[in-house]
Design an enzyme around this catalytic site. Sequence first.
Site, PDB file in Angstrom:
ATOM      1  N   ASN A 205       0.827  -1.214   0.000  1.00 58.24           N
ATOM      2  CA  ASN A 205       0.000   0.000   0.000  1.00 58.24           C
ATOM      3  C   ASN A 205       0.860   1.263   0.000  1.00 58.24           C
ATOM      4  O   ASN A 205       0.361   2.361   0.214  1.00 58.24           O
ATOM      5  CB  ASN A 205      -0.892   0.030   1.239  1.00 58.24           C
ATOM      6  CG  ASN A 205      -1.810  -1.163   1.304  1.00 58.24           C
ATOM      7  OD1 ASN A 205      -2.383  -1.573   0.298  1.00 58.24           O
ATOM      8  ND2 ASN A 205      -1.935  -1.748   2.483  1.00 58.24           N
TER       9      ASN A 205
ATOM     10  N   HIS B  23     -13.786  -1.128   6.409  1.00 62.84           N
ATOM     11  CA  HIS B  23     -12.678  -1.862   7.029  1.00 62.84           C
ATOM     12  C   HIS B  23     -13.068  -2.435   8.401  1.00 62.84           C
ATOM     13  O   HIS B  23     -13.876  -1.861   9.121  1.00 62.84           O
ATOM     14  CB  HIS B  23     -11.517  -0.883   7.194  1.00 62.84           C
ATOM     15  CG  HIS B  23     -10.212  -1.507   7.537  1.00 62.84           C
ATOM     16  ND1 HIS B  23      -9.746  -1.588   8.825  1.00 62.84           N
ATOM     17  CD2 HIS B  23      -9.259  -2.078   6.757  1.00 62.84           C
ATOM     18  CE1 HIS B  23      -8.555  -2.157   8.830  1.00 62.84           C
ATOM     19  NE2 HIS B  23      -8.239  -2.468   7.584  1.00 62.84           N
TER      20      HIS B  23
ATOM     21  N   GLU C 108     -15.653   4.530   3.432  1.00 57.73           N
ATOM     22  CA  GLU C 108     -14.291   4.794   2.952  1.00 57.73           C
ATOM     23  C   GLU C 108     -14.424   5.621   1.686  1.00 57.73           C
ATOM     24  O   GLU C 108     -15.476   5.607   1.062  1.00 57.73           O
ATOM     25  CB  GLU C 108     -13.581   3.465   2.642  1.00 57.73           C
ATOM     26  CG  GLU C 108     -13.253   2.693   3.893  1.00 57.73           C
ATOM     27  CD  GLU C 108     -12.748   1.270   3.650  1.00 57.73           C
ATOM     28  OE1 GLU C 108     -12.155   0.999   2.594  1.00 57.73           O
ATOM     29  OE2 GLU C 108     -12.954   0.446   4.540  1.00 57.73           O
TER      30      GLU C 108
ATOM     31  N   SER D 222     -10.721  -0.530   0.294  1.00 60.04           N
ATOM     32  CA  SER D 222      -9.397  -1.142   0.392  1.00 60.04           C
ATOM     33  C   SER D 222      -9.246  -2.428  -0.419  1.00 60.04           C
ATOM     34  O   SER D 222      -8.160  -2.722  -0.897  1.00 60.04           O
ATOM     35  CB  SER D 222      -9.053  -1.417   1.849  1.00 60.04           C
ATOM     36  OG  SER D 222      -9.972  -2.323   2.421  1.00 60.04           O
TER      37      SER D 222
ATOM     38  N   ASP E 284     -13.151   7.428   5.878  1.00 57.78           N
ATOM     39  CA  ASP E 284     -11.827   6.826   6.047  1.00 57.78           C
ATOM     40  C   ASP E 284     -11.097   6.943   4.709  1.00 57.78           C
ATOM     41  O   ASP E 284     -11.470   6.298   3.731  1.00 57.78           O
ATOM     42  CB  ASP E 284     -12.007   5.360   6.467  1.00 57.78           C
ATOM     43  CG  ASP E 284     -10.685   4.640   6.679  1.00 57.78           C
ATOM     44  OD1 ASP E 284      -9.626   5.216   6.367  1.00 57.78           O
ATOM     45  OD2 ASP E 284     -10.724   3.490   7.154  1.00 57.78           O
TER      46      ASP E 284
ATOM     47  N   HIS F 236      -6.938   4.810   1.724  1.00 56.47           N
ATOM     48  CA  HIS F 236      -6.363   4.514   0.408  1.00 56.47           C
ATOM     49  C   HIS F 236      -6.504   5.660  -0.586  1.00 56.47           C
ATOM     50  O   HIS F 236      -6.257   5.482  -1.774  1.00 56.47           O
ATOM     51  CB  HIS F 236      -6.985   3.228  -0.163  1.00 56.47           C
ATOM     52  CG  HIS F 236      -6.694   2.044   0.686  1.00 56.47           C
ATOM     53  ND1 HIS F 236      -5.536   1.301   0.550  1.00 56.47           N
ATOM     54  CD2 HIS F 236      -7.368   1.498   1.721  1.00 56.47           C
ATOM     55  CE1 HIS F 236      -5.528   0.342   1.455  1.00 56.47           C
ATOM     56  NE2 HIS F 236      -6.624   0.437   2.177  1.00 56.47           N
TER      57      HIS F 236
ATOM     58  N   LYS G  78       0.162   4.044   4.691  1.00 52.75           N
ATOM     59  CA  LYS G  78       0.004   3.673   3.284  1.00 52.75           C
ATOM     60  C   LYS G  78       0.777   4.672   2.425  1.00 52.75           C
ATOM     61  O   LYS G  78       1.994   4.706   2.508  1.00 52.75           O
ATOM     62  CB  LYS G  78      -1.474   3.496   2.977  1.00 52.75           C
ATOM     63  CG  LYS G  78      -1.918   2.176   3.639  1.00 52.75           C
ATOM     64  CD  LYS G  78      -3.351   1.939   3.842  1.00 52.75           C
ATOM     65  CE  LYS G  78      -3.503   0.602   4.599  1.00 52.75           C
ATOM     66  NZ  LYS G  78      -4.782   0.448   5.269  1.00 52.75           N
TER      67      LYS G  78
HETATM   68  C1  LIG Z   1      -5.217  -0.087   6.599  1.00 50.01           C
HETATM   69  C2  LIG Z   1      -6.542   0.469   6.875  1.00 50.01           C
HETATM   70  C3  LIG Z   1      -6.884   0.963   8.141  1.00 50.01           C
HETATM   71  C4  LIG Z   1      -6.004   0.782   9.336  1.00 50.01           C
HETATM   72  O1  LIG Z   1      -4.898   1.607   9.298  1.00 50.01           O
HETATM   73  P1  LIG Z   1      -3.578   1.122  10.028  1.00 50.01           P
HETATM   74  O2  LIG Z   1      -2.787   2.356  10.171  1.00 50.01           O
HETATM   75  O3  LIG Z   1      -2.961   0.092   9.146  1.00 50.01           O
HETATM   76  O4  LIG Z   1      -3.992   0.536  11.345  1.00 50.01           O
HETATM   77  C5  LIG Z   1      -8.104   1.572   8.292  1.00 50.01           C
HETATM   78  N1  LIG Z   1      -8.968   1.668   7.274  1.00 50.01           N
HETATM   79  C6  LIG Z   1      -8.685   1.182   6.057  1.00 50.01           C
HETATM   80  C7  LIG Z   1      -9.682   1.325   4.969  1.00 50.01           C
HETATM   81  C8  LIG Z   1      -7.487   0.556   5.824  1.00 50.01           C
HETATM   82  O5  LIG Z   1      -7.220   0.041   4.629  1.00 50.01           O
END
Ligand SMILES: *Cc1c(COP(=O)(O)O)cnc(C)c1O
Length: 401
Positions: free
Chosen positions: A48, A134, A182, A186, A211, A214, A245
């Site tokens: 990522n 997620h 999101e 993801s 969120d 990505h 990421k």
């Molecule tokens: C990876 C991810 C998270 C968590 O983030 P981390 O910093 O890895 O704990 C939260 N939401 C989504 C959509 C993700 O892909």
Amino acid sequence: MNGWELHLRSVLKDIEAAGLHRRLREIDSPQDTRIRFEGWELINFSSNDYLGLANHPVLKEAAVQAVRDYGAGAGASRLICGSLKPSHELEEALTAFKGAEACLTFSTGYAAALGAIPALLGKEDVIVLDKRVHACIVDAARLSGARLRVFKHNDLDDLEHILQWTRSRITEHGSRCLVVTESVFSMDGDLAPLREIVELKDRYGAWLMVDEAHATGLFGERRSGLIEHLGLSGRVEIQMGTLGKAVGAAGGFICGSRTLIDFLVNSARSFIFSTAPVPASAATAAAGVGLIQSAEGVERCRRVWERAAQAQRVGGILPLKTGPLTTAASSPIIPLIIGDEQEAVRLAEALRARGLFIPAIRYPTVARGSARLRMTVTADHAREDLDQLASALQEIVNHKS
Ligand SMILES: *Cc1c(COP(=O)(O)O)cnc(C)c1O
């Protein structure tokens, strides 16, 4: 062996029989387009680290400098005595980057969700989630005790239907309602219809949390995410993201109003009761946020989109359960949906034997029967890397028929 141990073994056997067993693979190289593990050197299409910052000299130097200036450890939680300058500098950088009033960082994105959602909602409230959000958001929603409602993935009619139901609770019982989605999903790489979701939550008096795990680094003039790209910065109450990421470091954050952030400092348990991230982690992330907004950030972003378009064409070589891929990639995440779990694993192994790493993603990360190769590209992939993937996929397809 005692009964509990026997029980664990039998559960593991079932997981294995269902083709869902997972194990860790030790990687003996930095995170890059080439990774070394178990004696293999593989082209990595699974990270990522979209902009190729995780192993970037500027970020590495920022980490080293922070160790020199502030030491290795944070010593305590932020509210005790661990609120070191690099965390404050990072929060200022993120506030400006996201066009918000304020920001709070957490040790991970997971911890950000787990801290914020239960702080904001209780059992008299309602939380409304897209079906594909997620796991950290699902876990946080459950922990909050709020009434949990789920709308079909990206389905605005279904969302509106649920919001109609919540309206009476809001007006009659003084409940609060939070919608969470999101911006880039993801495991599917598709985009949420954020403009329409913003309209809906405004109409029904709900708050919205997006969120951008990505999307950060990839969309918008500052490349801060899809919210910025769509001009919605002032209209989304809670902007969540990860620093692990495209930012190239580790950590999570929430951006929003000054009041929201002050409230979280006082009530987000994963923030209050947890040691601050090490200073190197905050400094690395701040360097990543800076780099994303530089001329090099522009160039890296352009390259990742070019690779994503190429990857989308290459993915079309495989016969997929979902039919042909659309022509344009909506993100650097290209899901090659195979369906059957064992078949996805076999394909991943066939690719690995040809020097290419694309992991099979299975239940419980995605729904049963929708196992996939989740291919991701980064700014550091060369055109030739994808050519090599194309030949390997062609060979696998020919071999089978
Ligand atoms: C990876 C991810 C998270 C968590 O983030 P981390 O910093 O890895 O704990 C939260 N939401 C989504 C959509 C993700 O892909």
